[in-house]
Write an enzyme that holds these catalytic residues in place. Sequence first.
Site, PDB file in Angstrom:
ATOM      1  N   THR A  36      15.428  13.552  59.409  1.00  0.00           N
ATOM      2  CA  THR A  36      16.084  13.741  58.111  1.00  0.00           C
ATOM      3  C   THR A  36      16.066  12.433  57.325  1.00  0.00           C
ATOM      4  O   THR A  36      15.892  12.421  56.101  1.00  0.00           O
ATOM      5  CB  THR A  36      17.532  14.238  58.302  1.00  0.00           C
ATOM      6  OG1 THR A  36      17.523  15.394  59.131  1.00  0.00           O
ATOM      7  CG2 THR A  36      18.166  14.584  56.969  1.00  0.00           C
ATOM      8  N   ASP A 220      11.347  20.498  55.836  1.00  0.00           N
ATOM      9  CA  ASP A 220      12.045  20.063  57.048  1.00  0.00           C
ATOM     10  C   ASP A 220      12.092  21.224  58.037  1.00  0.00           C
ATOM     11  O   ASP A 220      12.027  22.387  57.649  1.00  0.00           O
ATOM     12  CB  ASP A 220      13.460  19.616  56.671  1.00  0.00           C
ATOM     13  CG  ASP A 220      14.142  18.838  57.782  1.00  0.00           C
ATOM     14  OD1 ASP A 220      13.459  18.441  58.738  1.00  0.00           O
ATOM     15  OD2 ASP A 220      15.366  18.630  57.692  1.00  0.00           O
ATOM     16  N   GLU A 221      12.231  20.915  59.320  1.00  0.00           N
ATOM     17  CA  GLU A 221      12.304  21.935  60.380  1.00  0.00           C
ATOM     18  C   GLU A 221      11.133  22.914  60.271  1.00  0.00           C
ATOM     19  O   GLU A 221      11.294  24.135  60.371  1.00  0.00           O
ATOM     20  CB  GLU A 221      13.634  22.699  60.312  1.00  0.00           C
ATOM     21  CG  GLU A 221      14.874  21.833  60.429  1.00  0.00           C
ATOM     22  CD  GLU A 221      15.126  21.318  61.843  1.00  0.00           C
ATOM     23  OE1 GLU A 221      14.268  21.535  62.716  1.00  0.00           O
ATOM     24  OE2 GLU A 221      16.177  20.699  62.079  1.00  0.00           O
ATOM     25  N   GLN A 251      11.094  22.260  69.616  1.00  0.00           N
ATOM     26  CA  GLN A 251      12.400  22.773  69.188  1.00  0.00           C
ATOM     27  C   GLN A 251      12.286  24.096  68.425  1.00  0.00           C
ATOM     28  O   GLN A 251      13.194  24.473  67.689  1.00  0.00           O
ATOM     29  CB  GLN A 251      13.119  21.735  68.323  1.00  0.00           C
ATOM     30  CG  GLN A 251      13.474  20.472  69.077  1.00  0.00           C
ATOM     31  CD  GLN A 251      14.356  19.548  68.254  1.00  0.00           C
ATOM     32  OE1 GLN A 251      15.536  19.797  68.035  1.00  0.00           O
ATOM     33  NE2 GLN A 251      13.767  18.450  67.796  1.00  0.00           N
ATOM     34  N   ARG A 587      21.117  17.631  72.518  1.00  0.00           N
ATOM     35  CA  ARG A 587      22.314  17.530  71.660  1.00  0.00           C
ATOM     36  C   ARG A 587      23.241  16.428  72.177  1.00  0.00           C
ATOM     37  O   ARG A 587      24.123  15.960  71.459  1.00  0.00           O
ATOM     38  CB  ARG A 587      23.105  18.837  71.645  1.00  0.00           C
ATOM     39  CG  ARG A 587      22.409  20.096  71.122  1.00  0.00           C
ATOM     40  CD  ARG A 587      21.703  19.894  69.814  1.00  0.00           C
ATOM     41  NE  ARG A 587      20.303  19.531  70.028  1.00  0.00           N
ATOM     42  CZ  ARG A 587      19.514  18.996  69.111  1.00  0.00           C
ATOM     43  NH1 ARG A 587      20.001  18.704  67.920  1.00  0.00           N
ATOM     44  NH2 ARG A 587      18.247  18.696  69.372  1.00  0.00           N
TER      45      ARG A 587
END
Length: 702
Positions: A36, A220-221, A251, A587
Amino acid sequence: MTKQMLLNDLNHQQKEAVTHTSGPILVLAGAGSGKTKVITRRFAYLNVAQKVAPSSILAMTFTNKAAEEMKERIENFTGKSTKGLWVGTFHSLSARILRKEIENLGYRRDFCIYDDDDSGNLVRSILKEFKIHEALYKGILSKISSLKASLIGPEELLANEDSYGFDEKFARVYVRYQDELKKNNALDFDDLIMCCVSLFDQHPAILKNYHKEFSHIMIDEFQDTNTSQYRLAKLLASKHKNICVVGDDDQSIYKFRGAEVKNIHTFKKDFSKTKVIHLEQNYRSTQNILNIAGSVIASNPARMPKKLWTERGDGDKVAYCIASNEMEEARYIARFIKELYLKGKYSYKDIAVLYRINQQSRALEEILRENGQPYSILGGISFYHRKEIKDIVSYLKVIANPDDTVSLKRIINAPPRQIGAATLTRVENESRKREESLYRAMKYILKSNTHTNSLKEKISEFVNLLDDLIAHRDTPLPELIRLLCKKTGYLKWLGEEKADNVTELISFAEGKDLSSFIDIASLYSGMDEAHMDDAVTLLTLHSAKGLEFPVVFIAGFEDGLLPHFHAVKDPEELAEERRLFYVGVTRAQDMLILTGAKKRRLYTSLQEQQPSRFLADIPAECYCRYEKRPKTDSINAQTVKVSAALLNASPFATGSRVKHPKWGIGVVRDSYGETDDVKVMVNFPSVGIKRLSLKFANLEKI
């Protein structure tokens, strides 16, 4: 901010990704590698160093929360407001394009957006009409969403029915569902993307205008894109090819929503001369945590290799505990949390418990409640999905678009108006006969000579109310909500407690217009809400994406749960489960604890469980194995049971500040014991944790 300042705190690979501003670029960003930061810094660099107008940059992501974070960072770097810029989610930016262009597809610009509840209600009504079992509606909705994500409309489905393997009943439902959406001037979430693609395919001149609008595109992603989203991105980038996609194939965990991990693999083929940059330095986790994640994901075939590393050091070994059953597993987790909390290093909000299926939360909730430990479940009912909020928003939707039949049916008896099922059926029959919306059918009935006065009397007051509210559609939004509440008597019917939520909605409406506010409410989800209370977070592994916590527990590390039993015989599904585990592990910032049970009650039956097959991939030097024996407690030889009522009733409840005659001011971390002999655990900055009896401690409440 100067060009040099924008690059100062970036590592070599991040800097390379930010400064490569011409042509296609694929940034493979491992978990916690600052993706990010890269994408927002790149936006600022294009503006500051390359003099690209911010309005010429299209930046897309997947959640409102991620979009807001992106905007905030861009504003910090550029010193300029992002208001009006093309920064947001795929769905919100597509809605913005369609608000301007959708008339080219035969819709009006005041179209409404149906969320999952609205779509579900529409499908239910169609199933009822077709006499198909209503319990099937969720499966049908999922199939429709999957087809739309693959850009397969009802016409193509009918033309190639055998190829797609759907029966004739489903095809009829899909056709009627899409017809009803069009009649209601409504789009569902998947339509927002699908209609944009259709718009650009059918109208090259409109696409050409957006080529002029956007000189640079960033996503993004990217690993979460489905077929329709990737097709939209390719259309928009087809002229300049200045497209930067940031993602991580390790991911990609949303296959069930239509996400295609292959998009990240085929990007290089679709855009020749793509520059690929690997971000492998992790800023979040310790090396032991990264090694466990890396060792499990390494077994996945056809992935783009990357090896995460960190300067944070090895950190604690990962704990792996096997309990006798799920209740003992929950007790172990609760005790571990208690120890961490009492030591004073971590607050409850620093701790998360992740699990594969929602059913696992039951035992965890029961034990945490028993111990008086606060928790919140992430991904529950969001503010905009509470009944009273949905009702008010539905009124607003009908005011903006009276043809929105789904919203109209929701409010027709909220509050009750004695418009019963028989009356509604008669109106619906007229609606189908005339191929008009419910509102237009009611207007026709009131003017018609062929319908009874009884029917007209039952609907006339409601229609007059709607007409009155529609006449006030240009009233400032907060005032409009107050007006509709007054004219409908909604707040009086609702009750004082829930009325507070409507008051909060009115405050959210300040400064917004009717159309944009409806879009915000429709595109909002529970995952966009902040959870700021000091409470342990319980959430599924799928919900954990994009989050991070100092301490993470992954419960149910067993075959049949992780990996899920549906996946073990399908190599692609098993690969997805490995990615899901990878996401869960990464995480964790400081501590990771894996737990499992020898026996677990699943789907009403008690089952013997085996450790997860992923355990075999984990290097032995990265974790310590424990076996949980009942009735042990590392703090006390006897099991301490803390009642929530006692904690709340005590004058020295958790979090209270107290003063001791010798050690000074401290904070109560826990309290327990019988009423006549309450003991407290107090953290004193000068001496650390002390266990004191209130009868003798001479504590003073501050």
